[in-house]
Design a protein around this motif. Structure first.
Motif, PDB file in Angstrom:
ATOM      1  N   CYS A  44      58.173  84.304 129.676  1.00  0.00           N
ATOM      2  CA  CYS A  44      59.431  85.026 129.828  1.00  0.00           C
ATOM      3  C   CYS A  44      60.239  84.847 128.542  1.00  0.00           C
ATOM      4  O   CYS A  44      59.980  83.939 127.753  1.00  0.00           O
ATOM      5  CB  CYS A  44      60.206  84.530 131.048  1.00  0.00           C
ATOM      6  SG  CYS A  44      60.862  82.868 130.887  1.00  0.00           S
ATOM      7  N   CYS A  84      55.145  84.135 133.670  1.00  0.00           N
ATOM      8  CA  CYS A  84      55.368  83.178 132.593  1.00  0.00           C
ATOM      9  C   CYS A  84      54.494  81.941 132.821  1.00  0.00           C
ATOM     10  O   CYS A  84      54.483  81.378 133.913  1.00  0.00           O
ATOM     11  CB  CYS A  84      56.842  82.787 132.539  1.00  0.00           C
ATOM     12  SG  CYS A  84      57.214  81.545 131.295  1.00  0.00           S
ATOM     13  N   CYS A 103      57.190  78.856 133.485  1.00  0.00           N
ATOM     14  CA  CYS A 103      58.094  78.763 134.631  1.00  0.00           C
ATOM     15  C   CYS A 103      57.677  79.667 135.797  1.00  0.00           C
ATOM     16  O   CYS A 103      58.214  79.555 136.892  1.00  0.00           O
ATOM     17  CB  CYS A 103      59.531  79.106 134.209  1.00  0.00           C
ATOM     18  SG  CYS A 103      59.784  80.857 133.898  1.00  0.00           S
ATOM     19  N   CYS A 112      61.901  81.206 128.207  1.00  0.00           N
ATOM     20  CA  CYS A 112      61.006  80.110 127.818  1.00  0.00           C
ATOM     21  C   CYS A 112      60.546  80.277 126.373  1.00  0.00           C
ATOM     22  O   CYS A 112      60.477  79.304 125.619  1.00  0.00           O
ATOM     23  CB  CYS A 112      59.789  80.042 128.737  1.00  0.00           C
ATOM     24  SG  CYS A 112      60.185  79.424 130.381  1.00  0.00           S
TER      25      CYS A 112
HETATM   26 ZN   LIG Z   1      59.455  81.213 131.643  1.00  0.00          ZN
END
Ligand SMILES: [Zn+2]
Length: 165
Positions: free
Chosen positions: A114, A83, A86, A117
């Motif tokens: 992800c 991601c 994150c 997010c």
């Molecule tokens: Zn993420």
């Protein structure tokens, strides 16, 4: 079984079937530089090693710029399924500048994200979220992106693909 074809300057050019590679070698269009000794080819009563990597005897001109088309799978692969926000495992892609606000379907505007997010960010920009990108999204480069089939490389191809990366 597939064979990696190198241009006369040793740049990776294409991936072909080993049969096609044998034809090139038999017609003196290419020389074998790496054999696959584990799986010989049987022709009549003789066995030949399968060509794993061949190099063309004459240089083939290729267009200088080969732009890699943007795909969902490509973005995930470029970002190693991480991601961009994150760093966790990513299974979706996100438009950094949301599409609803003019964001393009480009390598520069797409990142792996992800699910969490992606949902939280929704139609907002990273700036609005106070998020920073962990990567700078760019078009991918290197032989494994421009030579079709080379992303699933045989072990013996490794050094030749790395030289060109
Ligand atoms: Zn993420």
């Amino acid at each position: 079984m597939r064979t990696l074809v190198l241009n006369a300057g040793y740049e990776p050019l294409a991936v072909v079937s080993f049969k096609r590679a044998l034809v090139l070698v038999m017609n003196d269009k290419a020389n074998v530089i790496e054999h696959d000794e584990n799986s010989p080819v049987w022709a009549a009563t003789d066995a030949y090693d399968r060509p794993a990597v061949i190099v063309l005897t004459r240089y083939v001109r290729v267009p200088h710029v080969r732009r890699v088309p943007v795909t969902r799978r490509g973005v995930l692969r470029r970002d190693a399924h991480r991601c961009a926000y994150c760093g966790r495992n990513a299974t979706t892609i996100d438009h950094v500048q949301p599409r609803s606000r003019g964001g393009a379907d480009s390598w520069e505007n797409l990142v792996a994200a992800c699910v969490r997010c992606n949902n939280v960010k929704s139609d907002r920009t990273p700036q609005e979220m106070g998020w920073t990108l962990r990567i700078r999204p760019e078009p991918p480069r290197g032989a494994t992106w421009v030579v079709r089939g080379s992303e699933r490389a045989e072990p013996s191809w490794g050094p030749y693909l790395e030289m060109a990366a």
